[in-house]
Design a protein around this motif. Sequence first.
Motif, PDB file in Angstrom:
ATOM      1  N   LEU A   6       0.837  -1.203   0.000  1.00  0.00           N
ATOM      2  CA  LEU A   6       0.000   0.000   0.000  1.00  0.00           C
ATOM      3  C   LEU A   6       0.874   1.257   0.000  1.00  0.00           C
ATOM      4  O   LEU A   6       0.563   2.260  -0.641  1.00  0.00           O
ATOM      5  CB  LEU A   6      -0.937   0.008   1.207  1.00  0.00           C
ATOM      6  N   ALA A   7       1.973   1.202   0.729  1.00  0.00           N
ATOM      7  CA  ALA A   7       2.869   2.372   0.782  1.00  0.00           C
ATOM      8  C   ALA A   7       3.445   2.677  -0.592  1.00  0.00           C
ATOM      9  O   ALA A   7       3.589   3.848  -0.975  1.00  0.00           O
ATOM     10  CB  ALA A   7       3.996   2.128   1.791  1.00  0.00           C
ATOM     11  N   GLU A   8       3.752   1.633  -1.352  1.00  0.00           N
ATOM     12  CA  GLU A   8       4.320   1.867  -2.690  1.00  0.00           C
ATOM     13  C   GLU A   8       3.386   2.737  -3.521  1.00  0.00           C
ATOM     14  O   GLU A   8       3.818   3.600  -4.284  1.00  0.00           O
ATOM     15  CB  GLU A   8       4.574   0.531  -3.407  1.00  0.00           C
ATOM     16  N   HIS A   9       2.084   2.500  -3.337  1.00  0.00           N
ATOM     17  CA  HIS A   9       1.102   3.301  -4.070  1.00  0.00           C
ATOM     18  C   HIS A   9       1.185   4.775  -3.683  1.00  0.00           C
ATOM     19  O   HIS A   9       0.918   5.668  -4.494  1.00  0.00           O
ATOM     20  CB  HIS A   9      -0.299   2.762  -3.776  1.00  0.00           C
ATOM     21  N   GLU A  10       1.548   5.038  -2.440  1.00  0.00           N
ATOM     22  CA  GLU A  10       1.626   6.417  -1.945  1.00  0.00           C
ATOM     23  C   GLU A  10       3.026   6.994  -2.094  1.00  0.00           C
ATOM     24  O   GLU A  10       3.304   8.081  -1.587  1.00  0.00           O
ATOM     25  CB  GLU A  10       1.232   6.452  -0.462  1.00  0.00           C
TER      26      GLU A  10
END
Lengths: 516, 516
Positions: free
Chosen positions: A32-36
């Motif tokens: 999920l962090a990669e998306h942000e």
Amino acid sequence: MSDSAPVPRTDPFDHRVRDLALATAGRHQIRLAEHEMPGLMALRRELGDAQPLAGARIAGSLHMTVQTAVLIETLTALGAQVRWASCNIFSTQDEAAAAVVVGRPESGGSPEEPAGVPVFAWKGESLADYWWCTEQILRWPAPEGAGQQGPNLILDDGGDVTMLVHEGLAAENRGAVPGDPKPGERGYSEEKLVVLDTLRRIIAAEPTFFSRVAAGIGGVSEETTTGVHRLEQLAASGDLLFPAINVNDSVTKSKFDNRYGIRHSLPDGLNRATDVLMGGKTAFVAGYGDVGKGAAEALRGQGARVIVSEIDPICALQAAMDGYRVARLEDVVGEVDFVITTTGNVDVVRAEHILAMKDKAVLGNIGHFDNELDIAGLAATPGVEKVEIKPQVHEWLLPADTAPDGAARPERSVIVLSEGRLLNLGNATGHPSFVMSTSFANQVLAQVELHRGADYLEVADGETPRVHRLPKVLDEKVARDHLAALGAQLTELTKDQAEYIGVDVAGPYKSEHYRY
Amino acid sequence: MSDSAPVPRTDPFDHRVRDLALATAGRHQIRLAEHEMPGLMALRRELGDAQPLAGARIAGSLHMTVQTAVLIETLTALGAQVRWASCNIFSTQDEAAAAVVVGRPESGGSPEEPAGVPVFAWKGESLADYWWCTEQILRWPAPEGAGQQGPNLILDDGGDVTMLVHEGLAAENRGAVPGDPKPGERGYSEEKLVVLDTLRRIIAAEPTFFSRVAAGIGGVSEETTTGVHRLEQLAASGDLLFPAINVNDSVTKSKFDNRYGIRHSLPDGLNRATDVLMGGKTAFVAGYGDVGKGAAEALRGQGARVIVSEIDPICALQAAMDGYRVARLEDVVGEVDFVITTTGNVDVVRAEHILAMKDKAVLGNIGHFDNELDIAGLAATPGVEKVEIKPQVHEWLLPADTAPDGAARPERSVIVLSEGRLLNLGNATGHPSFVMSTSFANQVLAQVELHRGADYLEVADGETPRVHRLPKVLDEKVARDHLAALGAQLTELTKDQAEYIGVDVAGPYKSEHYRY
Ligand SMILES: NC(=O)c1ccc[n+]([C@@H]2O[C@H](COP(=O)([O-])OP(=O)(O)OC[C@H]3O[C@@H](n4cnc5c(N)ncnc54)[C@H](O)[C@@H]3O)[C@@H](O)[C@H]2O)c1
Ligand SMILES: NC(=O)c1ccc[n+]([C@@H]2O[C@H](COP(=O)([O-])OP(=O)(O)OC[C@H]3O[C@@H](n4cnc5c(N)ncnc54)[C@H](O)[C@@H]3O)[C@@H](O)[C@H]2O)c1
């Protein structure tokens, strides 16, 4: 090692984290962090094929969070080998550390056979653990048939690795580690004794350990204000051993992470730690630099009345013009509900201040080191008692006493967060991914610049290494890579406009001294 | 001269303002402004006895407002002789100009026998007036028995005086003033023709006028971003004739005047001009530099939804992080109620944008020059009609036409403020005194530095003059002198703290590249 015993050393490589079984949970969060983190993902896409970090052996010391996991895996995606420690005893997210060790799904790693990156970090290290972990990132497995190896680059946050290497080398050159300072003496702290012990232990085992390691290091990129101060002091005295890139002072770092990051993670830390309402209360913020500006904005955004202290008249006037009362801690300490330090300076809140605080007032530091608050001084006050409410949240019971002005003070208590260490990382999970993407994109670019030996880093004959900032075009690139994710549409200069303001259509757009 | 005929030349010295009878009203306002300008009053107190500007002959070109009157009288209190023009045709406050000419009460001056400072400025000058006024501040009365004199210092805002001297000298050296550019040609503007005429007239009368004047000038201090750009271009090409101090980039100037000043004076200008509600409306701000940040904050503070445009990805990302939508003018021009330009760049709002605006939308510029808006292009559009609502407020009636996308557009109109010149000064009285006190304290210090010939201004052999910023200690001094008036209490560093962060207890507190 502390009681919070880390898992034992596991093959195929060494590492030490809380529990590799947390890796799946960590991997979900990383995904999920990669998306942000559009800046880091853009760098993977753009530079992944070119492998500009092939051959780099990076010793990284930076809060081992989910966001840092994305940084680490960007460095390896660009070809680097990496070893990692946290730069703070409380800031590790154990699931992120586990996931990094196990490795990305495509690595085929598992908790039983991890195939990721050696990490030495867990939440709640002792000071001895901490410096042992830091030591581990300087020790690299010797390749087949070769001697011992060390890192050739450092990625630092606060400057602890860089400091260890510099002090270690100095001790080896002098032939001795300095003796322990006594309590009350200049430079004394509990941590200082641990550092000196660590140096003694390492040098006793290998008298030229730091000489060997230092000789192999080509440069350091530094994340934060406090680490940059340390580097600048080394450079000024001519003692800096290798070129440094000051990542903190990229605009897309200090003006984003330090400010907007804190705006997010300060109230987050206060909420998770205390669940106490900020609205209507009075909050005191020491320091109105980038971090202080973000802290004050967040507290005001929550409806608190904010009082700011500053030693720099320019920042003080900014605070006043932004609508904050500017006062000294000693003049208002009895009327505030929160005291937050953001100065990067020592002894900003001393024991006498803490004793003058309101009953149940909350005290926390969000600057890099815990020495902003004199917790040791508090602990040394007769009759005080420390109660653990939950990890990283302590109530200090203060005995009935007499104030300096002669007034009788009843029994009361204050709540201290993260034992004075940065509360957004100790009591919550630090800055959000998006902001860390701007910071860490600068870190990756800095490592690439150091590894390729960019011209401006060259140390001229007869000169000593210096501290550099990244070229403005790279700073602008980092910003550019974060616009689309926010739906922001950039306007393009016409050629005539570019000429009129004397810039290139593609940038850089501002002079070096422009302040943003 | 224009029809708005200035009063005729009066003894004992030359000057030209609207009406000296306004002096009493002007003096009242100046007296109140002095109370709000603690920085300038501190300099009078501290430096009045030492007379550090004795012997200085300052040619000043800066909006002739009440605040500027306090600046002028601070310069004379420090020993300077001064001649003044406004740097904009609409920005003069006639009562302030009159009061400065008549002189401070203790001078014994009166409208009949003025004893103040020669001012050449009135609200609503024609372009020819404007350049005539600018010429007058380069012409100094010849002292008894001596030849013609010129200024030995320039205080500039936007760089018009400096430009006139440089272009005049270049023309004299080349032996000719360049021919007039034709409409549509590069560099053409109505004003350019007036400047060239002015040069021709002056050089025809005295072929070495500019050579003589330029030789006498020891330096210039420049007030604003746009003027600094011009100076930096001159310095870069090696054409700058004398050292320059960039006052704009003192922190206590650009981070205060450009930002907090605009935050105050933009809504003030909009209100006085239109009395139109900002709340609930959508406002477009072109540029998110210091001025744009202040503009956006003010409009949001009034309840408007703000959309920002930027060409610099860093400033664009700042706008996004501050919660503004970032878009290009062409994509949103049909949905906004206000369009405000703050870029210091040319042709930001072109005729095609204006034709696409909503009915009765308000268009104004708050950047230094009117070329941010293409009013000439609008005027050249067939069928448009200009109606004066009141001075500096015009409704432009746009004929029914067809949009580029083929849609039929009915008759409609847009409101243009100050004919595209900076609306806070054209439609209101510019920045408030307090903010101008921070700017002008820097101006006074810059003039003192130039007049005393501070070391860092020296032009080394074989080099050409450069553009300098004031030393940070002076910047900090300016801030310090404004704290008490706001009730702000500065914290003082302990010696240990100062050493820990590597500064002197008395400052400067930050590195040169610190951004505030
Ligand atoms: N917790 C986090 O996530 C995080 C993130 C970024 C930076 N940091 C750390 O926060 C600290 C501040 O960073 P910054 O970028 O804001 O630095 P900064 O230099 O911009 O701001 C610090 C401010 O504190 C003021 N100050 C110094 N001593 C003071 C005193 N005794 N009383 C009052 N004010 C004082 C300084 O004048 C300065 O304006 C540093 O230690 C930095 O490393 C923490
Ligand atoms: N009205 C006043 O009282 C007042 C006061 C101070 C400064 N000024 C003037 O205001 C102007 C801006 O000053 P500043 O200090 O904010 O300068 P700045 O350089 O800080 O900001 C200007 C911004 O505009 C952006 N920009 C440039 N071209 C653009 C375009 N085509 N579209 C969108 N954005 C664009 C730049 O990237 C920059 O960020 C200057 O002309 C300055 O002289 C006016």
